[in-house]
Design a protein around this motif. Structure first.
Motif, PDB file in Angstrom:
ATOM      1  N   ARG A 176      26.937  22.360  -6.564  1.00 38.19           N
ATOM      2  CA  ARG A 176      26.026  20.890  -6.802  1.00 38.19           C
ATOM      3  C   ARG A 176      26.102  19.633  -7.399  1.00 38.19           C
ATOM      4  NH1 ARG A 176      21.485  24.778  -7.962  1.00 38.19           N
ATOM      5  NH2 ARG A 176      23.519  26.067  -8.765  1.00 38.19           N
ATOM      6  N   ASN A 177      27.452  20.535  -8.690  1.00 42.73           N
ATOM      7  CA  ASN A 177      28.375  19.818  -9.544  1.00 42.73           C
ATOM      8  C   ASN A 177      29.777  19.920  -9.434  1.00 42.73           C
ATOM      9  OD1 ASN A 177      25.871  18.689 -11.072  1.00 42.73           O
ATOM     10  ND2 ASN A 177      25.588  21.182 -11.704  1.00 42.73           N
ATOM     11  N   LEU A 178      30.682  18.850  -8.369  1.00 42.75           N
ATOM     12  CA  LEU A 178      31.801  19.109  -8.104  1.00 42.75           C
ATOM     13  C   LEU A 178      32.318  18.783  -9.534  1.00 42.75           C
ATOM     14  CD1 LEU A 178      31.710  18.093  -5.259  1.00 42.75           C
ATOM     15  CD2 LEU A 178      31.224  19.928  -5.152  1.00 42.75           C
ATOM     16  N   ASN A 179      33.409  20.288 -10.128  1.00 43.96           N
ATOM     17  CA  ASN A 179      34.086  20.201 -10.763  1.00 43.96           C
ATOM     18  C   ASN A 179      35.541  20.066 -10.280  1.00 43.96           C
ATOM     19  OD1 ASN A 179      36.084  20.606 -12.663  1.00 43.96           O
ATOM     20  ND2 ASN A 179      34.140  21.508 -14.035  1.00 43.96           N
ATOM     21  N   TYR A 180      36.075  18.689 -10.098  1.00 43.28           N
ATOM     22  CA  TYR A 180      37.666  18.959  -8.864  1.00 43.28           C
ATOM     23  C   TYR A 180      38.761  20.214  -9.830  1.00 43.28           C
ATOM     24  CZ  TYR A 180      34.892  15.635  -5.912  1.00 43.28           C
ATOM     25  OH  TYR A 180      34.809  15.498  -5.316  1.00 43.28           O
ATOM     26  N   THR A 181      38.425  19.922 -11.434  1.00 48.51           N
ATOM     27  CA  THR A 181      40.035  20.475 -12.785  1.00 48.51           C
ATOM     28  C   THR A 181      39.626  21.819 -11.973  1.00 48.51           C
ATOM     29  OG1 THR A 181      39.619  18.704 -13.777  1.00 48.51           O
ATOM     30  CG2 THR A 181      40.629  20.344 -14.695  1.00 48.51           C
ATOM     31  N   GLU A 182      38.024  22.104 -12.693  1.00 51.02           N
ATOM     32  CA  GLU A 182      38.076  23.990 -12.032  1.00 51.02           C
ATOM     33  C   GLU A 182      38.216  24.580 -10.496  1.00 51.02           C
ATOM     34  OE1 GLU A 182      34.284  26.721 -11.894  1.00 51.02           O
ATOM     35  OE2 GLU A 182      33.786  24.857 -12.876  1.00 51.02           O
ATOM     36  N   THR A 183      38.358  23.585  -9.503  1.00 48.47           N
ATOM     37  CA  THR A 183      38.464  23.586  -8.823  1.00 48.47           C
ATOM     38  C   THR A 183      40.032  24.235  -7.964  1.00 48.47           C
ATOM     39  OG1 THR A 183      36.460  22.625  -7.457  1.00 48.47           O
ATOM     40  CG2 THR A 183      38.487  23.143  -5.775  1.00 48.47           C
ATOM     41  N   LEU A 184      40.222  23.365  -8.884  1.00 43.73           N
ATOM     42  CA  LEU A 184      41.938  23.274  -9.051  1.00 43.73           C
ATOM     43  C   LEU A 184      43.020  24.555  -9.993  1.00 43.73           C
ATOM     44  CD1 LEU A 184      42.515  19.205  -9.467  1.00 43.73           C
ATOM     45  CD2 LEU A 184      43.566  20.763  -7.397  1.00 43.73           C
ATOM     46  N   GLN A 185      42.284  25.096 -10.504  1.00 48.75           N
ATOM     47  CA  GLN A 185      42.583  25.899 -11.507  1.00 48.75           C
ATOM     48  C   GLN A 185      42.402  26.935 -10.679  1.00 48.75           C
ATOM     49  OE1 GLN A 185      39.932  25.864 -15.154  1.00 48.75           O
ATOM     50  NE2 GLN A 185      41.649  24.114 -16.191  1.00 48.75           N
ATOM     51  N   LYS A 186      41.044  26.857  -9.944  1.00 45.12           N
ATOM     52  CA  LYS A 186      40.925  28.838  -8.849  1.00 45.12           C
ATOM     53  C   LYS A 186      42.026  28.175  -8.181  1.00 45.12           C
ATOM     54  CE  LYS A 186      35.746  28.967 -10.469  1.00 45.12           C
ATOM     55  NZ  LYS A 186      36.337  30.059 -11.002  1.00 45.12           N
ATOM     56  N   ILE A 187      41.903  27.114  -7.583  1.00 44.40           N
ATOM     57  CA  ILE A 187      43.404  27.439  -6.533  1.00 44.40           C
ATOM     58  C   ILE A 187      44.678  28.109  -7.116  1.00 44.40           C
ATOM     59  CG2 ILE A 187      44.564  26.186  -4.910  1.00 44.40           C
ATOM     60  CD1 ILE A 187      42.827  23.632  -4.341  1.00 44.40           C
ATOM     61  N   ALA A 188      44.522  27.622  -8.024  1.00 45.41           N
ATOM     62  CA  ALA A 188      46.351  27.818  -8.751  1.00 45.41           C
ATOM     63  C   ALA A 188      46.218  29.672  -9.465  1.00 45.41           C
ATOM     64  CB  ALA A 188      46.542  27.243 -10.129  1.00 45.41           C
ATOM     65  N   GLN A 189      44.234  29.369  -9.620  1.00 45.70           N
ATOM     66  CA  GLN A 189      44.456  31.105  -9.529  1.00 45.70           C
ATOM     67  C   GLN A 189      44.882  31.896  -8.431  1.00 45.70           C
ATOM     68  OE1 GLN A 189      44.682  32.760 -12.781  1.00 45.70           O
ATOM     69  NE2 GLN A 189      44.925  34.889 -10.902  1.00 45.70           N
ATOM     70  N   LEU A 190      44.218  31.524  -6.907  1.00 44.88           N
ATOM     71  CA  LEU A 190      44.713  32.082  -5.609  1.00 44.88           C
ATOM     72  C   LEU A 190      45.867  32.460  -5.710  1.00 44.88           C
ATOM     73  CD1 LEU A 190      43.279  33.159  -3.446  1.00 44.88           C
ATOM     74  CD2 LEU A 190      42.639  30.419  -2.473  1.00 44.88           C
ATOM     75  N   GLN A 191      46.731  31.573  -5.982  1.00 42.84           N
ATOM     76  CA  GLN A 191      48.077  31.798  -4.883  1.00 42.84           C
ATOM     77  C   GLN A 191      48.305  32.163  -5.972  1.00 42.84           C
ATOM     78  OE1 GLN A 191      48.692  27.534  -5.801  1.00 42.84           O
ATOM     79  NE2 GLN A 191      48.272  27.020  -3.976  1.00 42.84           N
ATOM     80  N   GLU A 192      48.503  33.011  -7.366  1.00 45.11           N
ATOM     81  CA  GLU A 192      48.728  33.278  -8.013  1.00 45.11           C
ATOM     82  C   GLU A 192      48.872  35.243  -7.121  1.00 45.11           C
ATOM     83  OE1 GLU A 192      48.236  32.868 -12.167  1.00 45.11           O
ATOM     84  OE2 GLU A 192      49.398  31.152 -12.372  1.00 45.11           O
ATOM     85  N   LEU A 205      48.296  29.199   2.571  1.00 42.56           N
ATOM     86  CA  LEU A 205      48.543  29.169   0.945  1.00 42.56           C
ATOM     87  C   LEU A 205      49.115  27.500   1.941  1.00 42.56           C
ATOM     88  CD1 LEU A 205      51.266  31.036  -0.968  1.00 42.56           C
ATOM     89  CD2 LEU A 205      48.594  30.291  -1.062  1.00 42.56           C
ATOM     90  N   ASN A 206      49.526  27.258   2.770  1.00 39.78           N
ATOM     91  CA  ASN A 206      49.688  25.632   3.632  1.00 39.78           C
ATOM     92  C   ASN A 206      48.624  25.213   3.938  1.00 39.78           C
ATOM     93  OD1 ASN A 206      52.364  25.857   3.755  1.00 39.78           O
ATOM     94  ND2 ASN A 206      52.645  26.413   6.273  1.00 39.78           N
ATOM     95  N   TRP A 207      47.333  25.746   4.431  1.00 35.29           N
ATOM     96  CA  TRP A 207      45.917  25.767   3.428  1.00 35.29           C
ATOM     97  C   TRP A 207      45.431  25.000   2.638  1.00 35.29           C
ATOM     98  CZ3 TRP A 207      40.788  27.810   2.016  1.00 35.29           C
ATOM     99  CH2 TRP A 207      39.887  26.854   3.157  1.00 35.29           C
ATOM    100  N   VAL A 208      45.354  25.956   1.571  1.00 39.35           N
ATOM    101  CA  VAL A 208      45.109  26.149   0.255  1.00 39.35           C
ATOM    102  C   VAL A 208      45.680  24.901  -0.978  1.00 39.35           C
ATOM    103  CG1 VAL A 208      44.974  26.748  -1.840  1.00 39.35           C
ATOM    104  CG2 VAL A 208      44.516  28.459  -0.008  1.00 39.35           C
ATOM    105  N   GLU A 209      47.502  24.207   0.296  1.00 42.60           N
ATOM    106  CA  GLU A 209      47.871  23.125  -0.757  1.00 42.60           C
ATOM    107  C   GLU A 209      47.596  22.181  -1.057  1.00 42.60           C
ATOM    108  OE1 GLU A 209      51.839  24.485   0.115  1.00 42.60           O
ATOM    109  OE2 GLU A 209      51.979  26.045  -1.687  1.00 42.60           O
ATOM    110  N   GLU A 210      47.224  21.774   1.313  1.00 46.39           N
ATOM    111  CA  GLU A 210      46.126  20.967   1.771  1.00 46.39           C
ATOM    112  C   GLU A 210      45.578  20.282   0.693  1.00 46.39           C
ATOM    113  OE1 GLU A 210      45.075  18.856   5.849  1.00 46.39           O
ATOM    114  OE2 GLU A 210      45.558  20.518   5.477  1.00 46.39           O
ATOM    115  N   ILE A 211      44.216  21.182   0.784  1.00 49.87           N
ATOM    116  CA  ILE A 211      43.540  20.942  -0.215  1.00 49.87           C
ATOM    117  C   ILE A 211      43.466  20.757  -1.008  1.00 49.87           C
ATOM    118  CG2 ILE A 211      40.899  22.051  -1.092  1.00 49.87           C
ATOM    119  CD1 ILE A 211      40.885  24.269   2.165  1.00 49.87           C
ATOM    120  N   GLU A 212      44.576  21.538  -2.283  1.00 49.36           N
ATOM    121  CA  GLU A 212      45.034  20.458  -3.696  1.00 49.36           C
ATOM    122  C   GLU A 212      45.520  19.658  -3.665  1.00 49.36           C
ATOM    123  OE1 GLU A 212      47.506  22.605  -6.619  1.00 49.36           O
ATOM    124  OE2 GLU A 212      47.979  23.281  -4.920  1.00 49.36           O
ATOM    125  N   PHE A 213      45.941  19.295  -2.248  1.00 50.28           N
ATOM    126  CA  PHE A 213      47.064  18.116  -2.306  1.00 50.28           C
ATOM    127  C   PHE A 213      45.123  16.599  -1.724  1.00 50.28           C
ATOM    128  CE2 PHE A 213      48.479  14.383   0.555  1.00 50.28           C
ATOM    129  CZ  PHE A 213      49.041  13.707   0.180  1.00 50.28           C
TER     130      PHE A 213
END
Length: 67
Positions: free
Chosen positions: A5-21, A50-58
């Protein structure tokens, strides 16, 4: 979990980085504990995921830069 409901792209990108780790850490554990053939199947699936996740990140980074 991300509140959609309240998109926070910075938070999403941080979660993507954590997921990759976390996935990289999981891969190390799998290589140490399971037979080689199964580990290779994991790596193949991991790379696709990870290719899919990186596409979302991009896409998120691109969207944010256009705002």
């Amino acid at each position: 979990m991300i509140d959609c409901r309240n998109l926070n792209y910075t938070e999403t990108l941080q979660k993507i980085a954590q997921l990759q780790e976390d996935i990289e850490c999981l891969e190390k554990n799998i290589h140490e504990q399971v037979p080689w053939g199964l580990a290779e199947k994991f790596v193949s699936s991991k790379l696709k995921f990870l290719n899919w996740v990186e596409e979302i990140e991009f896409l998120l980074n691109e969207y944010e830069s256009k705002k």
